[in-house]
Design an enzyme around this catalytic site. Structure first.
Site, mmCIF file in Angstrom:
data_model
loop_
_atom_site.group_PDB
_atom_site.id
_atom_site.type_symbol
_atom_site.label_atom_id
_atom_site.label_comp_id
_atom_site.label_asym_id
_atom_site.label_seq_id
_atom_site.Cartn_x
_atom_site.Cartn_y
_atom_site.Cartn_z
ATOM 1 C CB THR A 46 41.378 44.233 36.005
ATOM 2 O OG1 THR A 46 41.953 43.017 36.484
ATOM 3 C CG2 THR A 46 42.143 45.412 36.582
ATOM 4 C CE LYS B 226 45.093 42.258 38.039
ATOM 5 N NZ LYS B 226 44.063 41.770 37.120
ATOM 6 C CE LYS C 43 41.012 46.541 31.435
ATOM 7 N NZ LYS C 43 40.726 45.594 32.555
#
Length: 288
Positions: free
Chosen positions: A96, A171, A239
């Protein structure tokens, strides 16, 4: 069978690589800590000391590393993938990462005759282990179709979302939906406990109704049993939320729910839980 090089053998990467090995693909592996590769090496994978060697000898290179700066280093750094892969190689980043970086990899790869996809995943350690990951893909359709048989060994729900970067944007949608849902799951379980109910029995009722979600079915039982081991790290979730908020800001889209979730998870990390699973947010409620 195409030779696959796999870089990054963490909580999810190791299981994903194992599926490819079991499917009969010749598998080359590299990860920063060789010990993490030992099980796969015993099962027939071949260790490579450097990314450059792996890239030169692979028909397909898959990366599943930690952070965007790790992705950038492994693709663009000295001795990296793009510098060493042969023309015609397929590269698939399943980390990701940022949509911007995905586009940069795609453009740089194209100039060298290398085919690139961004293909982040969802499903955590369970999905990786069972080969049922959701895989969100960005890139050219012909490249996607060529790589789909490989992706099908690791996932069950595999959809081309659009051009380069579209997989990463999708995502972000996934992480945004999970972020505020996790607050709801933790608060529901904390409420059940405080009200003197049996939280597991409450789960039997609400997980199959309108409140149902993957997190409620899979992570709430872990919370209640005191299992905070990482299927997905708190630090990696922070993150992801940071990337999503930055992208949303670029699009002039306020996301107050996501901002709150990020704040709560940052407080959790500061309390020493950055290497716990995302279900550790529950601790914030039961320890107050």
């Amino acid at each position: 069978m195409k030779t696959i090089g796999f870089i990054g053998l963490g909580v999810m990467g190791k299981s994903m690589a194992r599926h490819l090995l079991k499917a009969g693909y010749p598998l080359l592996v590299y990860t920063r800590t060789r010990e993490k590769a030992e099980g796969l090496l015993q099962e027939g994978a071949v260790w490579k000391e450097m990314v450059a060697d792996l890239a030169r000898e692979s028909d397909v290179v898959i990366t599943m590393v930690g952070y965007p700066h790790d992705v950038e280093q492994v693709y663009f750094g000295e001795g990296g993938i793009l510098e060493n892969a042969r023309p015609g190689t397929y590269v698939i980043d399943m980390t990701t990462s940022t949509p911007t970086l995905a586009k940069s990899i795609y453009e740089a790869a194209k100039q060298k005759g290398i085919h690139a996809l961004d293909a982040p995943v969802s499903g955590g350690d369970i999905g990786a282990r069972e080969g049922t990951l959701t895989i969100m893909v960005g890139g050219d359709e012909d490249v996607f179709l060529a790589c789909k048989p490989i992706l099908e060994r690791m996932g069950a729900n595999i959809i081309l979302q659009g051009r380069a970067g579209a997989g990463q944007h999708t995502k972000m949608c996934n992480q945004i939906a999970i972020a505020t849902n996790m607050i709801g799951v933790c608060e529901a379980m904390a409420y059940a406990k405080r009200a003197g109910l049996d939280p597991l029995r409450v789960l039997e009722s609400i997980a199959k109704g309108a409140a149902g979600s993957w997190s409620l079915s899979n992570l709430a039982p872990r919370m209640l049993s005191g299992d905070f081991a990482p299927g997905f790290y708190v630090k990696h979730f922070i993150k992801d939320m940071k990337i999503a908020l930055e992208e949303a800001e670029r699009m002039n889209l306020p996301l107050p729910g996501l901002a709150l979730a990020k704040q709560l998870y940052e407080e959790l990390a500061q309390a020493g839980e950055e290497n716990s699973g995302t279900q550790a947010l529950y601790k914030r409620y039961i320890e107050h």
